[in-house]
Structure formats: C-alpha cells, structure tokens
Design an enzyme around this catalytic site. Sequence first.
Site, PDB file in Angstrom:
ATOM      1  N   LYS A 126     -28.841 -28.377  51.246  1.00 57.21           N
ATOM      2  CA  LYS A 126     -30.049 -28.313  52.063  1.00 57.21           C
ATOM      3  C   LYS A 126     -30.499 -29.686  52.554  1.00 57.21           C
ATOM      4  O   LYS A 126     -31.562 -29.812  53.149  1.00 57.21           O
ATOM      5  CB  LYS A 126     -31.169 -27.647  51.260  1.00 57.21           C
ATOM      6  CG  LYS A 126     -30.864 -26.197  50.874  1.00 57.21           C
ATOM      7  CD  LYS A 126     -32.033 -25.589  50.139  1.00 57.21           C
ATOM      8  CE  LYS A 126     -31.733 -24.172  49.697  1.00 57.21           C
ATOM      9  NZ  LYS A 126     -32.887 -23.557  48.991  1.00 57.21           N
ATOM     10  N   PRO A 151     -34.915 -22.633  56.440  1.00 59.54           N
ATOM     11  CA  PRO A 151     -33.684 -23.428  56.415  1.00 59.54           C
ATOM     12  C   PRO A 151     -32.929 -23.287  55.090  1.00 59.54           C
ATOM     13  O   PRO A 151     -33.480 -23.543  54.022  1.00 59.54           O
ATOM     14  CB  PRO A 151     -34.200 -24.862  56.604  1.00 59.54           C
ATOM     15  CG  PRO A 151     -35.554 -24.718  57.217  1.00 59.54           C
ATOM     16  CD  PRO A 151     -36.104 -23.458  56.649  1.00 59.54           C
ATOM     17  N   GLU A 152     -31.696 -22.830  55.181  1.00 58.10           N
ATOM     18  CA  GLU A 152     -30.799 -22.809  54.032  1.00 58.10           C
ATOM     19  C   GLU A 152     -29.545 -23.573  54.430  1.00 58.10           C
ATOM     20  O   GLU A 152     -29.528 -24.258  55.460  1.00 58.10           O
ATOM     21  CB  GLU A 152     -30.509 -21.370  53.594  1.00 58.10           C
ATOM     22  CG  GLU A 152     -31.778 -20.615  53.181  1.00 58.10           C
ATOM     23  CD  GLU A 152     -31.530 -19.293  52.479  1.00 58.10           C
ATOM     24  OE1 GLU A 152     -30.407 -19.072  51.982  1.00 58.10           O
ATOM     25  OE2 GLU A 152     -32.460 -18.468  52.411  1.00 58.10           O
TER      26      GLU A 152
END
Length: 285
Positions: free
Chosen positions: A55, A2-3
């Site tokens: 994030k 996840p970015e």
Amino acid sequence: MPEGDTVFRTARNLGRALVGKPVIGFRSTYPLLTRFNDDHPIAGQTVDCVEARGKWLLIYFSGGGILTSHLLMNGRWHIYRHGERWQLARIHMRIVIENGEYQAVGFRVPVARMHTAQSLERDLHIARAENDLLRAEFDAEAALVRLLARPGEAIADTLLDQAVLAGVGNVFKSEICFVQGLNPFRKAGTLTRDEAVAAIACARGLLKANVLEDSGDLIVTYRGQQRRTTHASDPGASLWVYGRAGEPCRRCGEEIRRRVQGADARVTFWCPSCQAMPDGSDVDG
C-alpha cells in the site's frame, strides 16, 4: 478504497508521466518535505523510478531522495497537463511534482516522508518487494511460512497483515475468504498447507486481475477503475460479498453477513453457508 491494486496502477501511471523527465517544480504542505526540498532542491533532478510496495508508493529522485507515501483511506494521486483543471479542490493538495508536461498532485495523502536508500531499508513499515503480491520478486513460500506462523489469529486478520501479504486490503480480505470458501473468523492455525497455499495464490490472482494493462500508454490516474473479483459483466455484480450485507449470496442465496473484526475494527463480509466453519459451528454476525 486504495489497496494494493490501486497503488500499483497509480505507480504505473505516475511512472509514465514522470520517469526520465526533469522536475521543474516541487511543493508540499508538509513541513518536513518542504525542508528536504530546501536543503536538497528537487527541481532540476529527474524521477528515476516509481514503485509500488503493497500500500506504499515510492518515487525515486536522481539526487538520492525517495518520496514515500501511504494513501490510507482517502489519499489520491492525480496527473494533469499544465492548465488542466484539477478534479479536487486545492485545499486538499498535499504534494505537487511538476515537469514540462505534467503535474502529479497528491490529494489528501495522509502519510508522506522523504527517505534515502539507507533509511528506507530501516523502515519496517514499508513492505519489502518479495512480500508484495504484485511484484515479480514475490516469494510465495516465504509468505506461506509467515501466514502459518500466526496460528492464533483469524484468517481474515492474517490476510490483512501487510507483513504477511503486502497489498491485501479490506475488500480483498473478504473476497479472498469467500472465493476460497474459508470462514474469515477461522484460526489460521487450522488451515492445512494446501488451503494456505491456495489462499495465497488466490490473493495474488485477484490482485493481478485488477491491474491488467488496458490503456496502453494513456495516463488515466484520476479516473477510477472498478475493482472486480467475480466474472460477471454487470458492473453491479463486481464483488462477491464485500459491501453486500443483507443481500443474497451470489452462489447459494443465503443472506450475506457483516461483522466488525480485529484490533483495528475492520468490517468483514461473508456468507455463512458457503463459508461455514469446518466443525459446523456458527459465528454470531
């Protein structure tokens, strides 16, 4: 992993499923979230907004609580209709938010806490909207000042710093440097203003290209989307350098290198030919 693009798409899809609809159930394996729910029951409230900041993912409830979560490496938010089989085992469930149509399930979410508007303002770990590359409020000039204020840091480390550009993760870090022809180990203080401006524009452009609307109102959060920084139609050629150590550069054919970098020992990938140091020196990969 996840970015900023992943979190943005997740927030968008959670918003479609949750915003404006009464919550009928909330549960969590985290004691502090459970305690908050005991003191201020979330059932009966509505979700006012779902927001991505770098994030971090923020879910705003009508009672004033704001659920903040960070996915780190393995966290995921999925959406299911009632009765639909979960794609991951229940042992990985950390948070569930239910309304009459959907269950939003946070799997392996490692960091989650409940804020008020006041405590959120004081939380220095959560990026401000103007620092987020994907937000309309993003302030490129302020980002330039922040980037150039770290002259002794390597460019790749500076790009990865969420206080500089919220949303860049390890994949985009390497890809931005390649696209701009910047050696990731070069000091930020050696950048010209034009190079720094271009790097920030590239970062924003690459992230925005990975959150383009492609599903209308369809809710698809548990299905992955392949990140792409090249223009190649081949799914196997979606990235320039990340994860390609030992393979030939897609531009010049030189062997892509890999090296651990920075205080957090994050892996960097680069092409020693396309991303040579300005003075011609080499970096031992």
